[in-house]
Design a protein around this motif. Structure first.
Motif, PDB file in Angstrom:
ATOM      1  N   ASP A 238       0.888  -1.171   0.000  1.00 38.13           N
ATOM      2  CA  ASP A 238       0.000   0.000   0.000  1.00 38.13           C
ATOM      3  C   ASP A 238       0.918   1.210   0.000  1.00 38.13           C
ATOM      4  O   ASP A 238       1.451   1.592   1.043  1.00 38.13           O
ATOM      5  CB  ASP A 238      -0.892  -0.025   1.238  1.00 38.13           C
ATOM      6  CG  ASP A 238      -1.917   1.101   1.237  1.00 38.13           C
ATOM      7  OD1 ASP A 238      -2.066   1.772   0.201  1.00 38.13           O
ATOM      8  OD2 ASP A 238      -2.562   1.320   2.284  1.00 38.13           O
TER       9      ASP A 238
ATOM     10  N   TRP B 115     -12.444  -2.796 -13.615  1.00 37.34           N
ATOM     11  CA  TRP B 115     -13.407  -1.705 -13.439  1.00 37.34           C
ATOM     12  C   TRP B 115     -13.573  -0.962 -14.754  1.00 37.34           C
ATOM     13  O   TRP B 115     -12.704  -0.999 -15.611  1.00 37.34           O
ATOM     14  CB  TRP B 115     -13.038  -0.771 -12.286  1.00 37.34           C
ATOM     15  CG  TRP B 115     -11.676  -0.125 -12.305  1.00 37.34           C
ATOM     16  CD1 TRP B 115     -10.583  -0.527 -11.621  1.00 37.34           C
ATOM     17  CD2 TRP B 115     -11.283   1.063 -13.009  1.00 37.34           C
ATOM     18  NE1 TRP B 115      -9.518   0.308 -11.853  1.00 37.34           N
ATOM     19  CE2 TRP B 115      -9.921   1.315 -12.687  1.00 37.34           C
ATOM     20  CE3 TRP B 115     -11.933   1.947 -13.872  1.00 37.34           C
ATOM     21  CZ2 TRP B 115      -9.215   2.378 -13.205  1.00 37.34           C
ATOM     22  CZ3 TRP B 115     -11.236   3.029 -14.399  1.00 37.34           C
ATOM     23  CH2 TRP B 115      -9.887   3.240 -14.053  1.00 37.34           C
TER      24      TRP B 115
ATOM     25  N   ASP C 120      -6.598  -6.222  -6.861  1.00 35.14           N
ATOM     26  CA  ASP C 120      -7.287  -5.352  -5.907  1.00 35.14           C
ATOM     27  C   ASP C 120      -7.181  -5.843  -4.467  1.00 35.14           C
ATOM     28  O   ASP C 120      -7.893  -5.362  -3.590  1.00 35.14           O
ATOM     29  CB  ASP C 120      -8.761  -5.209  -6.292  1.00 35.14           C
ATOM     30  CG  ASP C 120      -9.521  -6.535  -6.266  1.00 35.14           C
ATOM     31  OD1 ASP C 120      -8.871  -7.591  -6.114  1.00 35.14           O
ATOM     32  OD2 ASP C 120     -10.761  -6.510  -6.401  1.00 35.14           O
TER      33      ASP C 120
ATOM     34  N   ASN D 141      -8.567   2.923   9.052  1.00 38.34           N
ATOM     35  CA  ASN D 141      -8.370   3.587   7.769  1.00 38.34           C
ATOM     36  C   ASN D 141      -8.638   5.083   7.918  1.00 38.34           C
ATOM     37  O   ASN D 141      -8.896   5.577   9.023  1.00 38.34           O
ATOM     38  CB  ASN D 141      -9.233   2.937   6.688  1.00 38.34           C
ATOM     39  CG  ASN D 141     -10.720   2.950   7.047  1.00 38.34           C
ATOM     40  OD1 ASN D 141     -11.192   3.847   7.751  1.00 38.34           O
ATOM     41  ND2 ASN D 141     -11.463   1.956   6.560  1.00 38.34           N
ATOM     42  N   ARG D 142      -8.602   5.809   6.832  1.00 40.14           N
ATOM     43  CA  ARG D 142      -8.741   7.267   6.919  1.00 40.14           C
ATOM     44  C   ARG D 142     -10.141   7.703   7.344  1.00 40.14           C
ATOM     45  O   ARG D 142     -10.351   8.866   7.696  1.00 40.14           O
ATOM     46  CB  ARG D 142      -8.363   7.919   5.590  1.00 40.14           C
ATOM     47  CG  ARG D 142      -9.323   7.636   4.437  1.00 40.14           C
ATOM     48  CD  ARG D 142      -8.847   8.309   3.168  1.00 40.14           C
ATOM     49  NE  ARG D 142      -9.734   8.058   2.047  1.00 40.14           N
ATOM     50  CZ  ARG D 142     -10.138   8.986   1.200  1.00 40.14           C
ATOM     51  NH1 ARG D 142      -9.752  10.246   1.366  1.00 40.14           N
ATOM     52  NH2 ARG D 142     -10.933   8.679   0.189  1.00 40.14           N
ATOM     53  N   LEU D 143     -11.089   6.765   7.330  1.00 35.72           N
ATOM     54  CA  LEU D 143     -12.449   7.061   7.773  1.00 35.72           C
ATOM     55  C   LEU D 143     -12.659   6.695   9.241  1.00 35.72           C
ATOM     56  O   LEU D 143     -13.775   6.801   9.750  1.00 35.72           O
ATOM     57  CB  LEU D 143     -13.456   6.313   6.896  1.00 35.72           C
ATOM     58  CG  LEU D 143     -13.342   6.593   5.389  1.00 35.72           C
ATOM     59  CD1 LEU D 143     -14.317   5.733   4.609  1.00 35.72           C
ATOM     60  CD2 LEU D 143     -13.573   8.076   5.105  1.00 35.72           C
TER      61      LEU D 143
ATOM     62  N   THR E 141      -9.285  -1.488   9.861  1.00 33.67           N
ATOM     63  CA  THR E 141      -8.933  -2.128   8.600  1.00 33.67           C
ATOM     64  C   THR E 141      -9.283  -3.610   8.693  1.00 33.67           C
ATOM     65  O   THR E 141      -9.124  -4.232   9.748  1.00 33.67           O
ATOM     66  CB  THR E 141      -7.450  -1.954   8.294  1.00 33.67           C
ATOM     67  OG1 THR E 141      -6.677  -2.492   9.366  1.00 33.67           O
ATOM     68  CG2 THR E 141      -7.098  -0.482   8.108  1.00 33.67           C
TER      69      THR E 141
ATOM     70  N   ASP F  10      -7.697   2.707   1.735  1.00 34.70           N
ATOM     71  CA  ASP F  10      -8.459   3.944   1.860  1.00 34.70           C
ATOM     72  C   ASP F  10      -9.321   4.230   0.642  1.00 34.70           C
ATOM     73  O   ASP F  10     -10.253   5.037   0.699  1.00 34.70           O
ATOM     74  CB  ASP F  10      -7.512   5.125   2.092  1.00 34.70           C
ATOM     75  CG  ASP F  10      -6.928   5.130   3.501  1.00 34.70           C
ATOM     76  OD1 ASP F  10      -7.534   4.500   4.396  1.00 34.70           O
ATOM     77  OD2 ASP F  10      -5.874   5.759   3.703  1.00 34.70           O
ATOM     78  N   ARG F  11      -9.022   3.601  -0.460  1.00 37.81           N
ATOM     79  CA  ARG F  11      -9.789   3.782  -1.700  1.00 37.81           C
ATOM     80  C   ARG F  11      -9.444   2.610  -2.615  1.00 37.81           C
ATOM     81  O   ARG F  11      -8.651   1.738  -2.236  1.00 37.81           O
ATOM     82  CB  ARG F  11      -9.438   5.115  -2.383  1.00 37.81           C
ATOM     83  CG  ARG F  11      -7.963   5.253  -2.714  1.00 37.81           C
ATOM     84  CD  ARG F  11      -7.617   6.614  -3.273  1.00 37.81           C
ATOM     85  NE  ARG F  11      -7.923   7.693  -2.351  1.00 37.81           N
ATOM     86  CZ  ARG F  11      -7.136   8.072  -1.323  1.00 37.81           C
ATOM     87  NH1 ARG F  11      -5.992   7.425  -1.088  1.00 37.81           N
ATOM     88  NH2 ARG F  11      -7.468   9.071  -0.553  1.00 37.81           N
ATOM     89  N   ASN F  12     -10.038   2.578  -3.789  1.00 38.68           N
ATOM     90  CA  ASN F  12      -9.731   1.542  -4.763  1.00 38.68           C
ATOM     91  C   ASN F  12      -8.211   1.478  -4.979  1.00 38.68           C
ATOM     92  O   ASN F  12      -7.607   2.455  -5.446  1.00 38.68           O
ATOM     93  CB  ASN F  12     -10.435   1.861  -6.085  1.00 38.68           C
ATOM     94  CG  ASN F  12     -10.213   0.812  -7.158  1.00 38.68           C
ATOM     95  OD1 ASN F  12      -9.279   0.011  -7.101  1.00 38.68           O
ATOM     96  ND2 ASN F  12     -11.066   0.819  -8.177  1.00 38.68           N
TER      97      ASN F  12
ATOM     98  N   LEU G  70      -6.299   2.226  -8.808  1.00 34.25           N
ATOM     99  CA  LEU G  70      -6.433   3.437  -9.623  1.00 34.25           C
ATOM    100  C   LEU G  70      -5.190   3.692 -10.462  1.00 34.25           C
ATOM    101  O   LEU G  70      -5.270   4.263 -11.549  1.00 34.25           O
ATOM    102  CB  LEU G  70      -6.711   4.647  -8.720  1.00 34.25           C
ATOM    103  CG  LEU G  70      -8.029   4.621  -7.948  1.00 34.25           C
ATOM    104  CD1 LEU G  70      -8.158   5.865  -7.086  1.00 34.25           C
ATOM    105  CD2 LEU G  70      -9.213   4.507  -8.901  1.00 34.25           C
TER     106      LEU G  70
END
Length: 674
Positions: free
Chosen positions: A273, A362, A402, A518-520, A524, A632-634, A637
């Motif tokens: 990551d 995706w 992913d 996580n950032r939210l 995790t 934290d996100r896909n 990307l």
């Protein structure tokens, strides 16, 4: 003479056993006086160093752990059995246990013992008479010896037993599975080499039609209409494999090893990551599998096979061939095992690794920005095949771009056959088998696997939540009745952590870190997605339910212990039951913020079809581990668009959406395959 090894030759404490280590372990136990003229090596495998010691060594705070080898020995002449630990670093025996077979059961069955069976049963006048009553001689049949189980027969307590079926074999290339000699079974004492009982329940016609699936009379004229598919990677594979089994691929890092009992084992799985390598799984393997049969007849009631604990299915690993078992840019690993004399033997190409395109990862065509982007999924495949008697099993571990992990079992080979009794007096078909060819039956059965998943999601301290979808009634807060939510139930101790899947509520299990968010601000986690297939169908108070208790639930969670490795216990063959997961769970240890192990039962309940005969098309069973708030996100990307000539960018705006840039005209691209 004692053989010792220097620690400088070992690059990692979890590296698979080498040939010289196997030879050293055999020499050590021989020097200790534990090997006689008729002693056989049943199992030789790495006794992995304690997890704490491995983690300390990796962190640079501990020394390289000693390499210890577990050696299980059977004295054929007497039936005496030993479970030995040898330290090949120090060149010494660490421990010796002589098994009380009446109490703990027997070591797994050997090929040598199976090879003794034809001579043993041929010497039985009762067996010969039963065959004669069917118009057969011992020379016309092959014998299929099988594990005996435990059914309260007093004369079998502490005795090393097998049960034996006969199948007629009409010529050297004839598959005998097509010609079961049903209604007949022999019980054999493998130590005294005598038939202790013959059950001659019924004389049933031996099915006549052959099952030789390569014979043109069955296979027909070979098809010539399929055009070749060539899978190429002109620049080579994207993964790397070190000499001692470390694999790196697209952010994934893990170790691959092989064990005679568990087969393929994956260690220390982590995923990148950014600049950080984050742990996910410490160790993953198939801990046990059982194949219970449903026919209650006097000659078949006992058919329940533990292919891992009773037969050591890793011993039967296949040597794989390019273009048949694996396609593409293949990397093979040889497998080194011990033979029954304790000498190392090498199975070429026992493990296969390759990459596979897996369709769209995706995609979005945006109506506001006009941006049209597609990325393709790819997976790393690590697999092996093993043949245990009539069945062939492939085990495939998939790692995705992913962060998803999957394990899939592929089942093929021959059905275990019976004579089909036909309709009963009531006109109803036989209740416990399918007719797959004229007069040929295939008893109903299950294949139930236990995956042992020692998860370390962002480190050792984890917790497990069961998550269900919940339908809410109409209320003041839900006036239109459209609301539903997720209910999370923390599994706080082992006593409540034996669970069943439920497709009606989409049940999953989230294994989360108790130290990282996580950032939210959420923990995790990884989520286990199970297939809600039936658990063990046998009666709860049956012999097999006691011995294969792991298969009565889809999920068990236990607190980690170094010596809790096998779902049905260490010694499975002729063990009466209660070992393994029920014994582990009885301690009722806390599961809050500790090192947890998730044991997942997955598999098939098989009501055979005529289409499964004479060779069974692959059937599948699998489970999935997906990151859930781990990133934290896909995390994909940054994945570049494909530069393959079969997926070139559009040449103009008019060709948007055509993967070949319109070079094939205005119709759909013939190279596109989903």
């Amino acid at each position: 003479m004692t053989v010792t090894l220097t620690t400088t030759t070992i690059t990692h404490p979890l590296a698979t056993l080498r040939a010289d280590e196997i030879a050293a372990a055999a020499a050590i136990v021989a020097d200790a006086g534990l090997v006689q003229d008729t002693t056989k090596f049943v199992y030789v495998g790495l006794l992995e160093a304690p997890k704490s010691a491995v983690l300390a060594w990796e962190a640079g705070t501990g020394s390289l752990p000693a390499r210890q080898v577990r050696v299980q020995l059977l004295e054929l002449a007497t039936g005496v059995q030993h479970d030995v630990v040898a330290d090949v670093t120090a060149g010494a025996v660490v421990s010796v246990e002589q098994l009380d077979t009446a109490e703990v059961g027997q070591l797994p069955i050997l090929d040598t013992e199976f090879e003794l069976i034809p001579e043993i049963v041929a010497a039985s006048t009762e067996w010969a008479a039963a065959l004669a009553a069917r118009g057969l001689t011992p020379e016309q049949v092959v014998t299929v010896p099988l594990s005996a189980g435990v059914f309260g027969h007093e004369d079998e307590v502490g005795k090393r037993m097998a049960r034996v079926f006969a199948f007629r074999m009409d010529h050297p290339a004839d598959h005998p599975w097509a010609h079961p000699v049903d209604g007949l079974v022999a019980y054999v004492n493998l130590t005294t080499r005598e038939v202790t009982r013959v059950i001659d329940h019924a004389v049933m016609p031996v099915p006549a039609e052959h099952g030789n699936y390569t014979d043109p009379s069955l296979a027909g004229t070979p098809r010539t209409t399929l055009k070749p598919i060539e899978i190429t990677q002109p620049q080579g594979a994207s993964f790397q494999v070190s000499d001692d089994g470390e694999v790196t691929w697209e952010g994934w890092r893990l170790r691959v090893s092989f064990d005679a009992r568990e087969g393929l084992v994956l260690h220390r799985m982590s995923v990148a990551d950014g600049d950080e390598q984050r742990p996910v799984v410490y160790r993953a393997s198939i801990s046990e599998m059982v194949v219970p049969y449903a026919d209650p007849s006097p000659t078949r009631y006992w058919q329940n096979y533990f292919d891992t604990g009773e037969y050591l299915f890793g011993r039967y690993v296949n040597s794989l061939e390019l273009g048949c078992d694996c396609l593409g840019e293949i990397h093979y690993l040889d497998v080194t095992l011990a033979d029954e004399s304790g000498a190392p033997r090498v199975v070429k190409n026992g493990i296969c690794m390759h990459e596979e395109d897996y369709g769209v990862l995706w995609k979005h065509s945006d109506i506001f920005t006009g941006i049209n982007e597609t990325r393709r999924q790819r997976r790393l495949v690590i697999s092996f095949f093993t043949t245990v008697g009539n069945y062939d099993y492939g085990f495939y571990w998939y790692l995705y771009l992913d962060g998803t992990i999957e394990c899939e079992a592929k089942l093929t080979g021959f059905l275990f056959s019976s004579a089909y009794p036909g309709a009963g007096a009531d006109g109803e078909p036989y209740a416990f088998a399918s007719e797959v060819a004229p007069g040929l039956g295939a008893p109903y059965h299950q294949h139930l696997f236990s995956a042992r998943l020692d998860l370390d999601v962002d480190g050792t301290p984890n917790a497990v939540d069961e998550v269900d979808a919940v339908r809410l009634p109409i209320s003041e807060t839900n006036p239109w009745g459209n609301a539903f939510t997720a209910r999370r139930t923390r599994l706080v101790s082992e006593a409540q952590a034996a669970r069943v899947a439920d497709g009606a509520v989409g049940r999953t299990w989230h294994i989360s870190s108790t130290e990282r968010t996580n950032r939210l601000g959420r923990p995790t986690a990884y989520a286990l997605y199970a297939q809600e297939t039936p658990t063990l169908m046998a009666a709860p108070d049956s012999s097999i339910a006691a011995r294969a208790a792991f298969a009565t639930k889809h999920v068990w969670v236990t607190q980690f212990a170094d010596d809790e490795r096998y779902a049905a216990g260490t010694h499975v063959n002729q063990h009466a039951g209660g070992a393994g997961l029920p014994a582990f769970q009885a301690a009722d240890r806390s599961l809050e913020g500790t090192d947890v192990v998730v044991w997942h039962t997955f598999g098939l309940t098989h009501f055979p079809r005529p289409e499964d005969w004479p060779v069974m098309p692959v059937d599948y069973a699998k489970f999935t581990l997906k990151p859930y708030g781990f990133f934290d996100r896909n995390p994909t990307l940054g994945l570049a668009a494909s530069t393959s000539s079969h997926c070139a960018p559009a040449a103009s705006s008019g060709a948007a959406g055509q993967c070949c840039g319109g070079t094939h005209g205005d119709g759909p691209c013939p190279h596109h395959h989903g």
